[in-house]
Design a protein around this motif. Structure first.
Motif, mmCIF file in Angstrom:
data_model
loop_
_atom_site.group_PDB
_atom_site.id
_atom_site.type_symbol
_atom_site.label_atom_id
_atom_site.label_comp_id
_atom_site.label_asym_id
_atom_site.label_seq_id
_atom_site.Cartn_x
_atom_site.Cartn_y
_atom_site.Cartn_z
ATOM 1 N N UNK A 35 -3.147 52.884 -28.072
ATOM 2 C CA UNK A 35 -2.888 52.723 -29.833
ATOM 3 C C UNK A 35 -1.540 53.411 -30.662
ATOM 4 N N UNK A 36 -1.040 54.669 -29.993
ATOM 5 C CA UNK A 36 0.143 54.687 -30.060
ATOM 6 C C UNK A 36 1.357 54.120 -30.160
ATOM 7 N N UNK A 37 1.076 53.186 -29.140
ATOM 8 C CA UNK A 37 2.251 52.612 -28.860
ATOM 9 C C UNK A 37 1.581 51.347 -29.392
ATOM 10 N N UNK A 38 0.652 50.546 -29.425
ATOM 11 C CA UNK A 38 0.706 49.850 -30.921
ATOM 12 C C UNK A 38 1.208 50.352 -32.235
ATOM 13 N N UNK A 39 0.623 51.167 -32.572
ATOM 14 C CA UNK A 39 1.445 51.535 -33.654
ATOM 15 C C UNK A 39 2.330 51.631 -34.128
ATOM 16 N N UNK A 44 7.992 49.919 -36.140
ATOM 17 C CA UNK A 44 8.999 49.711 -35.468
ATOM 18 C C UNK A 44 9.532 48.354 -35.484
ATOM 19 N N UNK A 45 9.171 47.199 -35.517
ATOM 20 C CA UNK A 45 8.597 45.891 -34.278
ATOM 21 C C UNK A 45 8.650 45.222 -35.719
ATOM 22 N N UNK A 46 9.376 43.744 -35.355
ATOM 23 C CA UNK A 46 9.524 42.708 -37.003
ATOM 24 C C UNK A 46 7.830 42.044 -36.986
ATOM 25 N N UNK A 47 7.533 41.747 -37.712
ATOM 26 C CA UNK A 47 6.633 41.000 -37.793
ATOM 27 C C UNK A 47 6.845 39.545 -38.540
ATOM 28 N N UNK A 59 -1.364 44.755 -43.565
ATOM 29 C CA UNK A 59 -1.016 45.795 -42.899
ATOM 30 C C UNK A 59 0.875 46.042 -43.031
ATOM 31 N N UNK A 60 1.484 46.873 -42.293
ATOM 32 C CA UNK A 60 2.752 47.200 -42.276
ATOM 33 C C UNK A 60 3.337 46.192 -41.797
ATOM 34 N N UNK A 61 4.737 46.320 -43.049
ATOM 35 C CA UNK A 61 5.733 45.063 -42.613
ATOM 36 C C UNK A 61 6.523 45.263 -41.160
ATOM 37 N N UNK A 62 7.099 46.844 -40.941
ATOM 38 C CA UNK A 62 7.928 47.036 -39.926
ATOM 39 C C UNK A 62 9.484 47.183 -40.699
#
Length: 141
Positions: A35-39, A44-47, A59-62
């Motif tokens: 779950x922490x890796x997914x968060x 930090x990743x692209x949407x 949700x968060x855009x990244x």
């Protein structure tokens, strides 16, 4: 070759996460949970969105937002450069923040990206060409 290339990119990605304070191993020595890796990927990743059409993703855009067509094009260009040992151009455009105003020249985003990614691209047989096309002072006419 692609298996080794993927492993190299994974190692570099983990190094970047660690540099910015999000390593796989926590300070107490335990590993991040799934779950922490997914968060971490969300932050930090692209949407990638199917189509923008004026709607904001939930949700968060990244760090970036791309349409699916843009992501497919990026993957296609990277694979072409990888398979043909060709050049890959990273071009950054925008206003004064993109141009690096307020920073030293070596601190602008295009040069920082190039400094980080050029050794990786070189190992993959790709010649990275970075261009900063940011231009300040054109926001008001």
């Amino acid at each position: 070759f692609l298996k080794e290339a993927n492993a190299l990119v994974d190692r570099v990605t983990e190094g970047i996460y660690a540099e910015y304070g999000f390593p796989l191993k926590k300070s107490d020595g335990s590993q991040l949970t799934a779950d922490e890796i997914e968060e971490r990927k969300k932050v930090w990743g692209p949407t990638v969105t199917p189509r923008l059409e004026g709607k904001q993703p939930a949700g968060p855009i990244g760090v970036a937002e791309l349409t699916q067509a843009a992501m497919d094009g990026l993957v296609r260009k990277l694979l072409h450069a990888l398979i043909t040992n060709d050049e890959f151009y990273f071009v950054l455009g925008g206003h004064s923040a993109a141009a690096g105003h307020g920073n030293h020249f070596q601190q602008n985003k295009a040069i920082t990206f190039h400094h980080l990614m050029e050794p990786v691209m070189d190992k993959l047989g790709i010649r990275l060409m970075s261009r900063n096309m940011g231009m300040g002072g054109v926001g008001t006419l």
